[in-house]
Design an enzyme around this catalytic site. Sequence first.
Site, mmCIF file in Angstrom:
data_model
loop_
_atom_site.group_PDB
_atom_site.id
_atom_site.type_symbol
_atom_site.label_atom_id
_atom_site.label_comp_id
_atom_site.label_asym_id
_atom_site.label_seq_id
_atom_site.Cartn_x
_atom_site.Cartn_y
_atom_site.Cartn_z
ATOM 1 N N SER A 1 0.796 -1.239 0.000
ATOM 2 C CA SER A 1 0.000 0.000 0.000
ATOM 3 C C SER A 1 0.824 1.283 0.000
ATOM 4 C CB SER A 1 -0.959 0.008 1.191
ATOM 5 O OG SER A 1 -2.090 -0.792 0.916
ATOM 6 N N LYS B 1 -0.015 3.775 -2.672
ATOM 7 C CA LYS B 1 -1.016 4.847 -2.590
ATOM 8 C C LYS B 1 -0.377 6.232 -2.560
ATOM 9 C CE LYS B 1 -4.681 1.983 -0.599
ATOM 10 N NZ LYS B 1 -4.067 0.681 -0.312
ATOM 11 N N SER C 1 -5.929 3.561 4.447
ATOM 12 C CA SER C 1 -5.478 2.738 3.320
ATOM 13 C C SER C 1 -6.643 2.001 2.665
ATOM 14 C CB SER C 1 -4.413 1.733 3.779
ATOM 15 O OG SER C 1 -3.641 1.294 2.689
#
Length: 439
Positions: free
Chosen positions: A52, A55, A116
Site C-alpha cells: 500500500s 497509494k 489505506s
Amino acid sequence: MMVFMMAMSMVQKPANAQGDLDVNAKAAILVEASTGKILYEKNSDTAQGIASMTKMMSEYLLLEAVEDGKVKWDQKYTVPGNLSEMSHNTGLSNVSLREEDSYTIKELYEAMAIYSANAATMAIAETIAGSEANFVKMMNEKAKELGLKEYKFVNSTGLNNRDLQPYVDQVVGGPEEENVMSANDVATLAYRLLHDHPEVLETSSIPKKVFAEGTVDETHMDNWNWMLKGLLREYEGMDGLKTGTTDFAGANFTGTAERDGLRFITVVMNVDVPPGENSYDARFSETRKMLDYAFNNYSMEEVLPADYKVKGQKTLSVEKGKEKEVQIKTDVPLSMVIKNGEEDQYKPKFVLDKKKLNDDGELTAPVKEGEKVGYVMLEAKGKKDLGYLTDKGTNASKASVVTVDSVEKANWFVLSMRAVGGFFGDIWNSITSTVKGWF
C-alpha cells in the site's frame, strides 16, 4: 588468549556500509528531505513489493489533478456495485461504501491516506482516469516523468491482482502480480510528494477520523501509521507518510518526521520480524532506529557564507573590457546536512561554466554585475558519498558564483592601443629571449 580472542572478534566483525547504522530489512534508505541527500542505504536499487505504499503515487496524481482543476474536493462520486462489494470485503483494508450512495473526493482521499482504504482508492482512480487500467497507465507515466528507475505499477492500491480480480473486468498485468519499486524510487516519490504537494501532510498526519459519521456505515479510522502522535508507537515529529503490507511485499513503511526545521524521509521494505514481535511493530522499530540515528547525528550547517571568494580563483580575466579582470563570489550561503564532527571532511570545489569563457578561459566584455559564471559545491574528502535522490537535490547543494561588478566593453581606441602594446611587447620579449640565449 582471552585478549587475543576478543581482538580477533573485533577484527572479523563485518562492517556496515554506513558505519554505525544497520537496518533489519531487505531494503532501506534514509534521506534528508529538503535536498534529498542520501545518508544511509541498504539494497536500495532493487525493485521489490511495495504493497500500500503504492497509494503515495495515487495521492500524487490526485493532488496534481486537484491543483490543475481537473478534480474538485467537493466533487461527488457515486459508488457502483463492484466497488461497493469490494468495500465490504473484511479481508482487505476498507471503509464501507454503499452502492449508489455518493461520497466526496475529499472523503475518499482521507479514507485512502489515513485508513489505506482500497475501494476508495479505486474510486479515486476511476474519477481521475475513467478506469483502473487508464489510471495504472498514468501511474507508470508519472513514475517515468519523476525520474524513477526500478518500478512497475499494475494497480492503484498495492494489492495482489488476485484480490482485485473479482471486482474489475480485467486486471492489468499477470493474475498474481503486485506493484514493485526500489527503496530509492519509493524515497524519490516521497521526496517529490513532499516538495510538489506538501499539503499531503495535512492528511497523513491525522491519527484518527470517522468516515461517514452518523450513518449506519460509520467507520472509525485509526491511521495505520502508529508512530503518529497519540497512537501506539508515537514518535516526536512524525507526520507521514504510508504503510504497506502483503504476503509478497512483507511489512513496509515510508515515514517522515521533522524537528526544529530538519526533516528526514525513511523507507523500510520487507522488515525482519524478531521472535515475539509482529510485523507491524517491526517496521516501526526499524524506522525509529533510523530516525533516532538521523536526529542524533546530523544537522544542517552553513558551510560557506554568502560572498565567499574561492581560494585561488578570486577573479576572472576579461577580454575587451575597460577592466582586465573582475572579482567573483558566491551569491548565497551554502548549507548542507552534515554528520556531527565531520565538518572538515568536505572541501569547496569551484566549477566554471565553460560556455561563458573564450578559448583562453576569459570572459568577454560586456559583463553584467551578478552574472553567473559557475558554481561551488562541496566535495567529500576520503569519504564515500552516497549522493542525492535527484538532480534537483544536487543543485540545492550548490552555490552560484557570480561577478561582483560589471565590466563595460572598452572603446576601439583603448583596444587598438592594447593591440599595439601587445605587438611591441611580443617583439621585446622575443629580443630579450634571443639575447639571453647568447649568454
